[in-house]
Design an enzyme around this catalytic site. Sequence first.
Site, PDB file in Angstrom:
ATOM      1  N   HIS A  68       0.931  -1.073   0.040  1.00  0.00           N
ATOM      2  CA  HIS A  68       0.051   0.141  -0.216  1.00  0.00           C
ATOM      3  C   HIS A  68       0.805   1.275  -0.117  1.00  0.00           C
ATOM      4  CE1 HIS A  68      -3.667   2.450   1.612  1.00  0.00           C
ATOM      5  NE2 HIS A  68      -2.633   3.354   1.876  1.00  0.00           N
ATOM      6  N   GLU A  69       1.804   1.301   1.061  1.00  0.00           N
ATOM      7  CA  GLU A  69       2.771   2.571   1.083  1.00  0.00           C
ATOM      8  C   GLU A  69       3.615   2.537  -0.139  1.00  0.00           C
ATOM      9  OE1 GLU A  69       2.674   4.789   3.445  1.00  0.00           O
ATOM     10  OE2 GLU A  69       1.222   3.941   4.107  1.00  0.00           O
ATOM     11  N   ASP A 168      -5.907   8.652   3.688  1.00  0.00           N
ATOM     12  CA  ASP A 168      -5.605   8.894   2.266  1.00  0.00           C
ATOM     13  C   ASP A 168      -6.714   9.832   1.866  1.00  0.00           C
ATOM     14  OD1 ASP A 168      -3.143   7.822   2.222  1.00  0.00           O
ATOM     15  OD2 ASP A 168      -4.112   5.659   1.655  1.00  0.00           O
TER      16      ASP A 168
END
Length: 364
Positions: A68-69, A168
Amino acid sequence: MSTSIQIGRLMGIPIRLHITFLLILPVFAWIFASNTPMFGFADVMPVSLRYALALSTAILLFTCVLLHELGHSYIALKHGSKIQSITLFLFGGVSSMEEIPRNPKVEFKMAFAGPAVSLLIGTVLLIIYELFRPASLPSDPYLRLIWIIGYINITLFVFNIIPAFPMDGGRLLRSWLAGRMPYIKATQAAAGIGKMFAILMGIFGFLTAAIGGFWFILIAFFIYIGASEEEKSTAVNVILEGVKIKDIMSGDVKTVNSGMSVEELVEIMFRLKHMGYPVVDNGELNGIVTFTDVLKVPKEERKNVKVSQIMTKELITSKEDDDAVNALKLMATNNIGRVIVKDDKKITGIVSRTDILRAVQLLE
C-alpha cells in the site's frame, strides 16, 4: 537508541520496522490463532499448523500494508518527490516524504495509489477464494488465509478513503478542494472535516465502550491529532514561502573549540544563553555541540571530558539562499534543533527552530 531497524530496500527506498511493529506482530498472530472461522484458525489441527497459519497471516497482512505504501511512493517518485523511508509500525505503515506535491492532480494520484493497491489485492484474493472455496464451512485453512487477507485489504481500502487526515481520503479531499480554492484554505477545510469525523467517532466509541468501542476512541484520537498536525504543517509551509534562511538566521555565531572541557562549555552556555555551538579549530568547522550532548556527561566528570569527545561530527548544513522551510524539514527529519549556515567552508550564520517559529509568528 534508534526505534526502528532497516530490513532492506525496495525501489531504492529503505524499508524499516518500528519497535511497535515487532511487538504487535505476535499479538496479531495470537488473535488469528484464537479466532474461529472465518476470521481465524482456532479449529485447525495440529496446533503447530494453526500457529503457522496465524503467523503467516499476520506477516502477509503487514506485507500488504507495505505494498500500500509502495503504491504511494511509486507515484511520488514518478513525479519527482523523494521518499526517505517507509516504516511499518503499530497502526500500519508510513512513507517519509520530503514534501507533499502542491499540484492537486499529482496529490490526488498519489493519495489514491495506496488504497488502489489494497483494493486490487483484496479483489484478486476474494475472486480466487470464490473460485476454489468449498460448498460448506469450515473451509480449507489455506483458502481461509486467502479470504482473511482479501477481506482485510478491502476493509483497508474503505477505511483509507474516509475523508479525514491522516488517512488517504483526507488528502483526496484536499486535492479536490485545492482545485477550487487556495491550498491553505483547502487544507483547513479538509482538516476541519477530519476533526468533525474524529469527534463523531469518539462519541460513538464512548457510547459503545462496553462492547469494544475503545478502539473507536483510540482511532478517533489518532485522526484528530493527524488532522491538526497536517493543518499546522501546511500553514507553516505556506507562511514561509519565499523566506530565505539569510532572512531569519543569526549572523553573529558564537563558536567553541574542540579542546575545551565540557565544564567550560557549560559556563559559556550559562553566560551566552545559547544551547548549541559550532566547534571550530583554526578556522575549520569540525562539528557541533549542544546541551543534549552535555547532559550525557555526569557532572563530576565534565572537567576531564573534552568537547571533541561529545560533539557531533556529521554536520547538517544549509546555504543562505536556501528556503527557510527546507531548514525546518532538515531539523524535523534529523531530529535536531539548529542548522549551521555555510558559504563554502566559512560559517556565515546559524538558524534554529526558535528562529523559524519566531519568523512564522511575525509573518502571521
